[in-house]
Write an enzyme that holds these catalytic residues in place. Structure first.
Site, PDB file in Angstrom:
ATOM      1  N   ARG A  60       0.722  -1.264  -0.069  1.00  0.00           N
ATOM      2  CA  ARG A  60      -0.023  -0.208  -0.093  1.00  0.00           C
ATOM      3  C   ARG A  60       0.781   1.279  -0.012  1.00  0.00           C
ATOM      4  O   ARG A  60       2.185   1.139   0.498  1.00  0.00           O
ATOM      5  CB  ARG A  60      -0.735   0.063   1.378  1.00  0.00           C
ATOM      6  CG  ARG A  60      -1.853   1.016   1.478  1.00  0.00           C
ATOM      7  CD  ARG A  60      -2.958   0.935   0.537  1.00  0.00           C
ATOM      8  NE  ARG A  60      -4.068   1.766   1.114  1.00  0.00           N
ATOM      9  CZ  ARG A  60      -5.040   2.211   0.411  1.00  0.00           C
ATOM     10  NH1 ARG A  60      -5.306   1.529  -0.847  1.00  0.00           N
ATOM     11  NH2 ARG A  60      -5.947   2.847   0.963  1.00  0.00           N
ATOM     12  N   THR A 112      -9.323   0.892  -9.154  1.00  0.00           N
ATOM     13  CA  THR A 112      -8.753  -0.042  -8.892  1.00  0.00           C
ATOM     14  C   THR A 112      -8.979  -1.284  -9.832  1.00  0.00           C
ATOM     15  O   THR A 112      -9.931  -1.195 -10.507  1.00  0.00           O
ATOM     16  CB  THR A 112      -9.164  -0.360  -7.407  1.00  0.00           C
ATOM     17  OG1 THR A 112      -9.274   0.818  -6.691  1.00  0.00           O
ATOM     18  CG2 THR A 112      -8.770  -1.582  -6.725  1.00  0.00           C
ATOM     19  N   ASN A 132      -6.167   4.554  -6.922  1.00  0.00           N
ATOM     20  CA  ASN A 132      -7.452   5.106  -6.252  1.00  0.00           C
ATOM     21  C   ASN A 132      -8.503   5.405  -7.438  1.00  0.00           C
ATOM     22  O   ASN A 132      -9.215   4.565  -7.887  1.00  0.00           O
ATOM     23  CB  ASN A 132      -7.097   6.213  -5.234  1.00  0.00           C
ATOM     24  CG  ASN A 132      -8.222   6.469  -4.492  1.00  0.00           C
ATOM     25  OD1 ASN A 132      -8.971   5.592  -4.118  1.00  0.00           O
ATOM     26  ND2 ASN A 132      -8.442   7.624  -3.899  1.00  0.00           N
ATOM     27  N   SER A 136      -7.672   1.107   3.652  1.00  0.00           N
ATOM     28  CA  SER A 136      -8.394   0.571   2.207  1.00  0.00           C
ATOM     29  C   SER A 136      -9.642  -0.316   2.439  1.00  0.00           C
ATOM     30  O   SER A 136      -9.689  -0.710   3.678  1.00  0.00           O
ATOM     31  CB  SER A 136      -7.277  -0.061   1.601  1.00  0.00           C
ATOM     32  OG  SER A 136      -7.653  -0.717   0.380  1.00  0.00           O
TER      33      SER A 136
HETATM   34  O1  DON Z   1      -7.856   1.332  -1.194  1.00  0.00           O
HETATM   35  C1  DON Z   1      -9.292   1.595  -1.221  1.00  0.00           C
HETATM   36  O2  DON Z   1     -10.151   1.282  -0.897  1.00  0.00           O
HETATM   37  C2  DON Z   1      -9.533   2.389  -2.694  1.00  0.00           C
HETATM   38  N1  DON Z   1      -8.501   3.291  -2.887  1.00  0.00           N
HETATM   39  C3  DON Z   1     -10.040   1.468  -3.855  1.00  0.00           C
HETATM   40  C4  DON Z   1     -10.435   2.390  -4.962  1.00  0.00           C
HETATM   41  C5  DON Z   1     -11.296   1.844  -5.846  1.00  0.00           C
HETATM   42  O3  DON Z   1     -11.531   0.470  -5.682  1.00  0.00           O
HETATM   43  C6  DON Z   1     -11.624   2.418  -7.040  1.00  0.00           C
HETATM   44  N2  DON Z   1     -12.459   1.513  -8.056  1.00  0.00           N
HETATM   45  N3  DON Z   1     -13.347   1.415  -8.380  1.00  0.00           N
END
Ligand code: DON
Length: 594
Positions: free
Chosen positions: A130, A406, A426, A477
């Protein structure tokens, strides 16, 4: 588990019967899809799968399988497996390939998590790569003098970028569990970046959506724009600088990124912005091997991502509540099932806001959150007939402390190694900032911190003290790469993007397979729902009957039908065969096996 091993034998017989009866084999969409090259082993495996029983069909194979959101990356992963690489080799190759082929989410300028089952030792590992807050980050960094949030600062500025972890994570995984050299697994990604590929409809749309945030940066435009406009479907996307950055990584390893020429360029990009990432921040980045958080569900073990993800803890917490209910009798997506699950989701997300953060900075009551007695206590407060107003829900009291963009992909190899990776910038294209001369798109992961207590982030999530910004801290996250195991061996490898909705997407995938006997394609195709405590909204995808919606409203739920949620990449291992599916919500996804 309601069905499958018992039903398999009879459904197998049925399939054979239907073959002779109809005189032609049942249609096999896995084989029909142009990108799926089925080896004879995969064909044999498909023959044993009952295509007549199911409405949505998985890809079936015997030796190895990859599932990702981009066909080009899946092909690269499959090629590595076929040429003798193991699941980690393929996963690392795909990690780099997705940085090229899925530039809005795949990355080397972001970070993520890998859940890994090492068949040799039988161990499961949670690899945390991360992003980390820069050393000058501080809790008030996104607030103005009046304490108000500065619009967009945690999303679209140099201050939104966390120190990226992907390159260190990939190198670490390969060194520890891979079998091929970095130069071998990264080579296909370099070739793809050099040569380019035609932009898909999906990518073209995403570029158009992010036109404003990305268009501010000339270095970004130089890659993703043509004739003053974002690339369109069919335009060739060539990424020469990215190819060169990857070539440096191929030759010098992660050091090139954290200390060498790439680090210098990232630091130069950041230099005008005092307090943003420095060379020293890059140099001190560390990958962390963590113990997966573990739970059980109806005789299966679940090994999933611990903090700094909230995903694993709340996945297990909700499954613990669900275990007491006859989900299979209630039926998938019935008002009764949705009601009880949504009530459980609210309780879990209320705890998320209170307790979850980077475990190296705050004490997360992880054991308490995933304990069965705590689930008993929470479930006892659920009213079967009435939705509780979100405001009336406060975080619970787990036992005392002990210490949209993501992407997810899954890989399983012949030896039984399994890898689930969720990694991210993100939001789509992160900050939209490319560090000049590197071709590397930089994340905006800092927005996952709680910039101000009680104020929602990009996913509507609120948080407090536990997830406040601090130097060197990892933002909380929701990413939930997950393995479900039986007798210590993986039977399901899954995960999804989707911000706050990742946890409930993975939850429904696991439940659809275990409670409702679905194959991974059916599990993915089933409409999803989501409740995250605040806002007090039961979000549904299209596909719920009006009856169900009426019944849910009658119980007091604030129902809203909104865009699709999550994009799973799932592989099931059953009776020595692999069944995989890429979520139909992203038409670019592709599962391949051999
Ligand atoms: O780590 C996290 O929870 C977010 N940064 C994830 C972002 C995400 O899944 C966007 N996607 N559609």
């Amino acid at each position: 588990m309601p069905f499958r091993s018992s039903l398999l034998a009879s459904s197998l017989a049925l399939a054979l019967l239907s073959l002779t009866a109809c005189g032609h084999p049942p249609s096999n969409p896995a084989a029909a899809a142009p990108a799926v090259e089925q080896s004879s082993a995969a064909q044999a495996a498909s023959a044993a799968y009952d295509f007549d029983m199911d409405v949505f069909h998985p890809v079936v194979a015997e030796n190895g399988m990859v599932a990702s959101e981009q066909e080009l990356a899946s092909r690269i992963g499959l090629e590595i497996l076929k040429s003798g690489g193991n699941a980690v080799d393929a996963a690392v190759a795909m990690g780099f390939a997705l940085a090229v082929a899925l530039p809005n989410a795949g990355n080397i300028g972001g970070g993520g998590f890998m859940l890994l089952h090492d068949a040799r030792s039988g161990k499961d590992v949670a690899l945390d790569f991360r992003e980390v807050a820069p050393s000058q980050a501080s809790r008030g960094m996104y607030l103005d003098a009046q304490g108000k949030l500065i619009d967009g600062k945690s999303l679209y500025t140099h201050y939104a970028v966390g120190v990226p972890g992907t390159v260190a994570g990939m190198e670490h995984a390969l060194r520890k569990w891979g079998s091929l050299p970095l130069s071998r697994v990264i080579a296909p990604a370099i070739a793809l970046a050099d040569k380019g590929y035609p932009v898909s409809e999906t990518l073209a749309k995403t570029l158009q959506q992010e036109k404003q945030s990305m268009g501010r940066w000339p270095a970004t435009q130089a890659i993703f724009w043509k004739n003053g406009e974002p690339l369109k479907r069919g335009d060739l996307l060539v990424q020469k600088d990215l190819a060169q950055s990857m070539r440096l990584i191929s030759e010098q390893g992660a050091k090139a990124f954290y200390e060498g020429a790439i680090a210098q360029k990232i630091a130069a990009e950041m230099a005008p912005y005092k307090g943003a990432i420095t060379l020293a921040d890059l140099k001190s980045y560390k990958v962390i091997e963590r113990q997966p958080v573990r739970g059980s569900y109806r005789g299966y073990e679940v090994a999933t991502m611990p903090p700094p993800s909230s995903g694993g803890a709340h996945l297990i917490q909700i499954l613990n509540m669900m275990e007491r209910w006859p989900m299979n009798q209630w039926g998938v997506n019935s008002a009764q099932s949705v009601h009880y699950m949504a009530e459980s989701m609210k309780l879990a997300y209320a705890d998320r806001a209170e307790y979850l953060g980077d475990p190296d900075f705050v004490q997360v009551p992880l054991k308490g959150l995933v304990s069965k007695p705590y689930a008993d206590q929470l479930a006892a407060g659920i009213d079967g007939n009435k939705a509780r107003a979100a405001q009336s829900i406060k975080p619970g009291k787990p036992q005392a402390y002990e210490s949209d963009q993501t992407t997810h992909y899954s890989v399983v190899d012949k030896a039984g190694n399994a890898v689930a990776v969720t990694y991210t910038l993100n939001t789509n294209f992160g900050t939209g900032i490319v560090a000049k001369g590197t071709g590397i798109v930089l994340n905006n992961e800092m927005d996952d911190f709680s910039a101000k207590p009680g104020v929602a982030n990009a996913y509507g999530l609120v948080g407090g003290e536990a997830n406040a910004v601090a130097a060197g801290k990892r933002p909380l996250s929701s990413m939930t790469p997950t393995l479900v195991l039986k007798d210590g061996k993986p039977v399901l490898v899954t995960g999804s993007p989707g911000g706050a909705r990742i946890i409930t997407t993975v939850l429904q995938t696991v439940s659809n397979v275990i409670d409702f006997g679905m194959n991974p394609a059916e599990a993915a195709a089933t409409p999803r729902f989501h409740h995250q405590w605040t806002p007090d909204e039961l979000r549904l995808e299209k596909g719920f009957s009006q009856d169900t919606i009426n019944l849910l409203k009658a119980r007091g739920h604030h129902v809203a039908v909104k865009p699709a949620m999550g994009r799973t990449q799932t592989i099931e291992i059953r009776d020595g065969k692999l069944y995989g599916a890429s979520d139909p919500r992203n038409p670019d996804g592709q599962t391949l096996g051999y």
